[in-house]
Design an enzyme around this catalytic site. Structure first.
Site, PDB file in Angstrom:
ATOM      1  N   ASP A  61       0.859  -1.180   0.000  1.00  0.00           N
ATOM      2  CA  ASP A  61       0.000   0.000   0.000  1.00  0.00           C
ATOM      3  C   ASP A  61       0.897   1.232   0.000  1.00  0.00           C
ATOM      4  OD1 ASP A  61      -2.327   1.634   0.378  1.00  0.00           O
ATOM      5  OD2 ASP A  61      -3.253  -0.042   1.448  1.00  0.00           O
ATOM      6  N   ASP A 118      -2.908   4.681  -2.380  1.00  0.00           N
ATOM      7  CA  ASP A 118      -3.914   5.307  -1.531  1.00  0.00           C
ATOM      8  C   ASP A 118      -4.298   6.700  -2.041  1.00  0.00           C
ATOM      9  OD1 ASP A 118      -5.223   4.920   1.154  1.00  0.00           O
ATOM     10  OD2 ASP A 118      -4.217   6.816   1.569  1.00  0.00           O
ATOM     11  N   GLU A 121      -6.325   4.114  -5.958  1.00  0.00           N
ATOM     12  CA  GLU A 121      -7.611   4.352  -5.286  1.00  0.00           C
ATOM     13  C   GLU A 121      -8.085   5.740  -5.700  1.00  0.00           C
ATOM     14  OE1 GLU A 121      -9.642   4.660  -0.839  1.00  0.00           O
ATOM     15  OE2 GLU A 121      -7.683   5.511  -1.228  1.00  0.00           O
ATOM     16  N   HIS A 125     -11.325  -2.593   3.285  1.00  0.00           N
ATOM     17  CA  HIS A 125     -11.200  -2.246   4.702  1.00  0.00           C
ATOM     18  C   HIS A 125     -11.932  -0.962   5.082  1.00  0.00           C
ATOM     19  CE1 HIS A 125      -8.363   0.231   2.639  1.00  0.00           C
ATOM     20  NE2 HIS A 125      -8.155   0.946   3.718  1.00  0.00           N
ATOM     21  N   ASP A 126     -12.446  -0.238   4.098  1.00  0.00           N
ATOM     22  CA  ASP A 126     -13.182   1.000   4.370  1.00  0.00           C
ATOM     23  C   ASP A 126     -14.696   0.815   4.233  1.00  0.00           C
ATOM     24  OD1 ASP A 126     -10.818   2.509   4.684  1.00  0.00           O
ATOM     25  OD2 ASP A 126     -10.696   2.916   2.528  1.00  0.00           O
TER      26      ASP A 126
END
Ligand code: GLC
Ligand code: CA
Length: 553
Positions: free
Chosen positions: A103, A205, A247, A321-322
């Site tokens: 990440d 990210d 993302e 995960h969000d």
């Protein structure tokens, strides 16, 4: 078609598995997942069949946002392990043909990163310009009304130098200044350092925010964004044939092509979120979710499938995960849990693009409902809870929002077996285990031939065996049908028909002429196989089938 196939990439038929390290497996029993825990579960992941792990951040971090606030990009958080263990993970994964995608969180650092510690010392510190500083307005107030995604102002006053710094996330996540060429160089060097360790690529990210123009209040899709990504590509992963995924909450299909068309030399693909945010209230956002609208969902998916059919590439996901757990959000976490989890998997994995499986999705893990706000740990949920309670929103209403869309739904520890704490740890975990671990756990799934786990395993294997699943053209049928999602994939002389019922009741459909009276091999099902389609069909609750039709007429 041939030119399409010659542009094949190794990640086209791959399936990615996302690990949230804090919640995956705790090997040293301190209540926090760790790298050694991940290594101990590589055989499980190999059995599932995935080829890539996207590892949420494991870097050194004060953990204000569970690692999305990095204080050293070239070290590992002690609670997760050591650099040696990270290297061991890369090696052990490679032995099993699994690439590790790291990440990359470079829109911001932690306020405890040495760059920021230096930057805040004085206005003429050499690191000052690594971040974004503005003077207060004449009355001392914030430079502008920009709000942080995690609540409150996006500006934090720093008394030492009397200026505000900019942060789109928490005040412990100051935004980097990408206008500064030194920032770019440092990040590129850091990326190469990781690439030399043999990682398989990067998940980037909130990468659409790095081209921001703060004074013009442009955050996403800033004017220099694609130049920055091109430069990054050239300086780092470009020549290495890796997987990169951005993302990008702001992406439209046209923007997605800019990122992911091969001749652009930017990224392999992006995550788009239109099918996620369509469920959010236009003003209140995720805390006041709207009922799921399948017709709208099909429109969005079809638009993306069609737009990126021959240029660019889609990523496919239900959750991460969000986000809330797929089975709770789009399926049924009650009596149809297993069927609906399989239906969602089938619907997604037969689309064109690279599928992502979020840890626990492969065993149909569900959302959680803790009674007390004190049992929640996610900074976003906590900040927004307190902000909105203070603004008069009733407690129950806020809790309903958290139950539906809060990020901790996805972050409860992975459920491995029926032992205390779900086999995640021997110690009280950092976030409570979902109490349904006694029923829903990996061990139970592995022992049940009809489990969600084996359904995923089957779909992942099919993707490797059938080029049509990877390269076939998509067409949505009966787009207005409110209960079912029916689509076809076509490739050379083959066709696959996928039929999924999103309703908890039986759904009867009159089939369109193009798929009436077809016969083939039922390659995926969650009730019993159906190989023949007449002119109408009644699907069971959450039933989903895929038929490979030979001999396309
Ligand atoms: C991304 C991450 C999220 C994080 C945020 C700030 O959206 O997925 O978990 O809080 O960026 O880094
Ligand atoms: Ca641990």
């Amino acid at each position: 078609m041939e030119s399409n196939v010659s542009a094949n990439k190794w990640w086209h038929n791959a399936v990615v598995y996302q690990i949230y390290p804090r919640s995956f497996m705790d090997a040293n029993n301190d209540g926090i997942g760790d790298l050694t825990g991940i290594i101990s579960k590589l055989d499980y992941l190999q059995q599932l069949g995935i080829n890539i792990i996207w590892l949420s951040p494991v870097y050194k971090s004060p953990m204000d946002d569970n690692g999305y606030d990095i204080s050293d990009y070239q070290d590992i958080a002690p609670e997760f392990g050591t650099l040696e263990e990270m290297e061991q993970l890369i090696r052990e994964a490679k032995k099993r043909d699994i690439h590790i995608v790291m990440d990359l969180v470079v829109n911001h650092t932690s306020d405890e990163h040495p760059w920021f510690i230096e930057a805040r010392k004085s206005k003429n510190n050499p690191y000052r310009d690594y971040y974004i500083w503005r003077e207060p307005q004449a009355d001392g107030s914030v430079p502008n009304d920009f709000h942080s995604y995690f609540g409150g102002s996006g500006w934090e006053f720093d008394p030492q130098t009397g200026e505000y710094y900019f942060h789109q996330f928490s005040k412990k996540q100051p935004d980097l200044n990408w206008e500064n060429p030194k920032v770019q160089e440092e990040i590129h060097q850091m990326m190469n350092w990781w690439l030399d360790k043999g990682i398989g690529g990067f998940r980037m990210d909130v990468i659409d925010l790095i081209g921001k123009q703060v004074d013009d209040k442009v955050m996403a899709n800033g004017p220099k964004l694609h130049d920055l990504i091109k430069a990054m590509n050239q300086a780092t992963f470009g020549p290495r044939n890796l997987l990169t995924v951005g993302e990008t909450w702001s992406a439209t299909p046209e923007i997605a092509k800019l990122y992911s068309a091969t001749d652009r030399n930017e990224l392999s693909m992006i995550f788009q979120f239109e099918h996620i945010t369509m469920n959010w209230h236009p003003q209140e956002g995720k805390w006041q979710p709207l009922p799921f609208d399948l017709v709208k969902f099909k429109q969005i998916i079809s638009k993306w499938q069609t737009a990126l059919a021959h240029e660019g590439w889609n990523s496919l996901f239900w959750n991460n995960h969000d986000l809330p757990r797929a089975v709770s959000k789009y399926g049924d976490a009650g009596i149809f849990r297993v069927q609906s989890a399989k239906m969602l998997a089938t619907t997604l994995h037969f689309l064109k693009g690279t599928p992502y499986v979020y840890q626990g999705e492969e065993i149909g893990m569900t959302n959680v409902r803790f009674d007390s706000i004190d049992d929640y740990k996610d900074i976003e949920s906590l900040n927004l809870y307190h902000e909105r309670i203070a603004a008069g929103v009733p407690h129950d209403q806020m809790m309903e929002g958290i139950y539906e869309n809060g990020r901790d739904n996805a972050r409860t520890p992975m459920q491995w077996d029926t032992s205390e704490y779900g086999g995640f740890s021997n110690h009280q975990p950092w976030l409570k285990v979902n109490p349904n671990y006694t029923e829903i756990n990996a061990n139970a799934a592995l022992q049940e031939p009809d489990s969600v786990f084996y359904h995923y395993q089957h779909l992942i294997r099919l993707r490797k065996e059938l080029p049509i699943m990877v390269y076939g053209d998509f067409e949505c049928l009966l787009p207005e049908d409110p209960n079912t999602f029916i689509y076809t994939r076509t490739f050379q002389n083959q066709k696959i028909i996928v039929l999924s019922n999103f309703a908890a009741e039986k759904s009867k459909v009159l089939l369109p002429a193009s798929i009436q009276n077809t016969y083939g091999q039922c390659i995926s099902y969650n009730y019993s196989p159906r190989a023949e389609l007449k002119h109408e069909l009644t699907l069971e609750p959450f039933e989903s089938i895929a038929i490979l039709v030979h001999d396309k007429s």
